[in-house]
Enzyme design. Structure first.
Site, mmCIF file in Angstrom:
data_model
loop_
_atom_site.group_PDB
_atom_site.id
_atom_site.type_symbol
_atom_site.label_atom_id
_atom_site.label_comp_id
_atom_site.label_asym_id
_atom_site.label_seq_id
_atom_site.Cartn_x
_atom_site.Cartn_y
_atom_site.Cartn_z
ATOM 1 N N SER A 178 72.899 -64.167 51.201
ATOM 2 C CA SER A 178 73.070 -64.935 52.427
ATOM 3 C C SER A 178 72.315 -64.245 53.552
ATOM 4 O O SER A 178 72.071 -63.037 53.505
ATOM 5 C CB SER A 178 74.556 -65.070 52.789
ATOM 6 N N THR A 182 68.676 -56.283 52.753
ATOM 7 C CA THR A 182 67.389 -56.036 52.109
ATOM 8 C C THR A 182 66.283 -55.854 53.129
ATOM 9 O O THR A 182 65.394 -55.005 52.958
ATOM 10 C CB THR A 182 67.067 -57.178 51.127
ATOM 11 N N GLY A 222 74.111 -61.372 54.976
ATOM 12 C CA GLY A 222 74.541 -60.379 54.013
ATOM 13 C C GLY A 222 73.382 -59.732 53.285
ATOM 14 O O GLY A 222 72.758 -58.786 53.772
ATOM 15 N N CYS A 223 73.078 -60.240 52.100
ATOM 16 C CA CYS A 223 72.099 -59.587 51.246
ATOM 17 C C CYS A 223 70.675 -59.680 51.776
ATOM 18 O O CYS A 223 69.872 -58.772 51.549
ATOM 19 C CB CYS A 223 72.187 -60.164 49.836
ATOM 20 N N VAL A 224 70.334 -60.766 52.472
ATOM 21 C CA VAL A 224 68.986 -60.870 53.041
ATOM 22 C C VAL A 224 68.815 -59.834 54.140
ATOM 23 O O VAL A 224 67.823 -59.098 54.186
ATOM 24 C CB VAL A 224 68.714 -62.289 53.561
#
Length: 214
Positions: free
Chosen positions: A147, A155, A150-152
């Site tokens: 999301s 990263t 979150g993960c985007v």
């Protein structure tokens, strides 16, 4: 008041890093967990982002841009999820053999694509991603997936910390709600990545393909 605050950002949080010499497309967690109605992690914004990513993936592959995927998967005991799966118990559903783990068919990987399994938000944390990119001479990551908050975002932060430029096509990332989605696009663009319209990213990839063919 708002005008004054915005003027304080000028020249501080409005710099574009631009493109490097060799990009790769990183597809972050576009899995059925986020695109299947009834899943505890389902998000309409992620479905829209996956659909918007179909032609981007096709253009990247046609031009020879490497494509790397991530997906989240845990041991049935959840031991490899540590405190993350305690904080978000729904993640315990993501085990081998569970359909929710698999990447959505609309953006499915091809045989030549690398698929990395991760346990935490960042695609870099506890994985071979940085070593793989460095070995391939890649200096720019196009981040799509979920999301956004979150993960985007995790990263993107790790990308710049590992020395990679991050490009985020705004239509190709999604979240559960517009608020965190928009706020995190703003913040990533200010500090960690270049958030660009999808059309601009497509144009760049097509330009690379023409240059390689010449």
């Amino acid at each position: 008041m708002n005008q004054s605050r915005e003027s304080n950002y000028t020249g501080v949080f409005d710099t574009l890093l631009g493109w490097g010499a060799k990009p790769a497309l990183l597809v972050i967690d576009f899995t059925c967990a986020y695109t299947t109605p009834g899943s505890p992690l389902y998000a309409e914004g992620v479905v829209a982002a996956a659909e918007a990513s179909v032609d981007l993936l096709a253009i990247a592959r046609a031009g020879g841009t490497p494509v790397v995927y991530t997906k989240v998967m845990y041991h049935p005991s959840g031991v490899d999820g540590g405190l993350f799966t305690r904080k978000v118990p729904a993640l315990r559903r993501l085990v081998a053999g569970e359909r929710l783990v698999e990447i959505d068919n609309r953006v499915a990987p091809q045989p030549e694509d690398l698929v990395i399994v991760k346990n935490y938000p960042s695609a870099f944390f506890g994985t071979s991603l940085a070593s793989t990119l460095t070995a391939e001479g890649i200096d720019t990551l196009i981040l799509i997936g979920c999301s956004t908050s979150g993960c985007v975002r995790a990263t993107a932060i790790d990308a710049i910390q590992h020395g990679f430029r991050a490009i985020v096509p705004r239509e190709c990332v999604g979240d559960r709600h517009n608020g965190p989605h928009d706020a995190n696009l703003f913040d990533m663009n200010a500090k960690y990545a270049d958030v660009l319209p999808k059309a601009e990213v497509v144009a760049h990839l097509k330009g690379l393909a023409r240059t390689d063919a010449a």
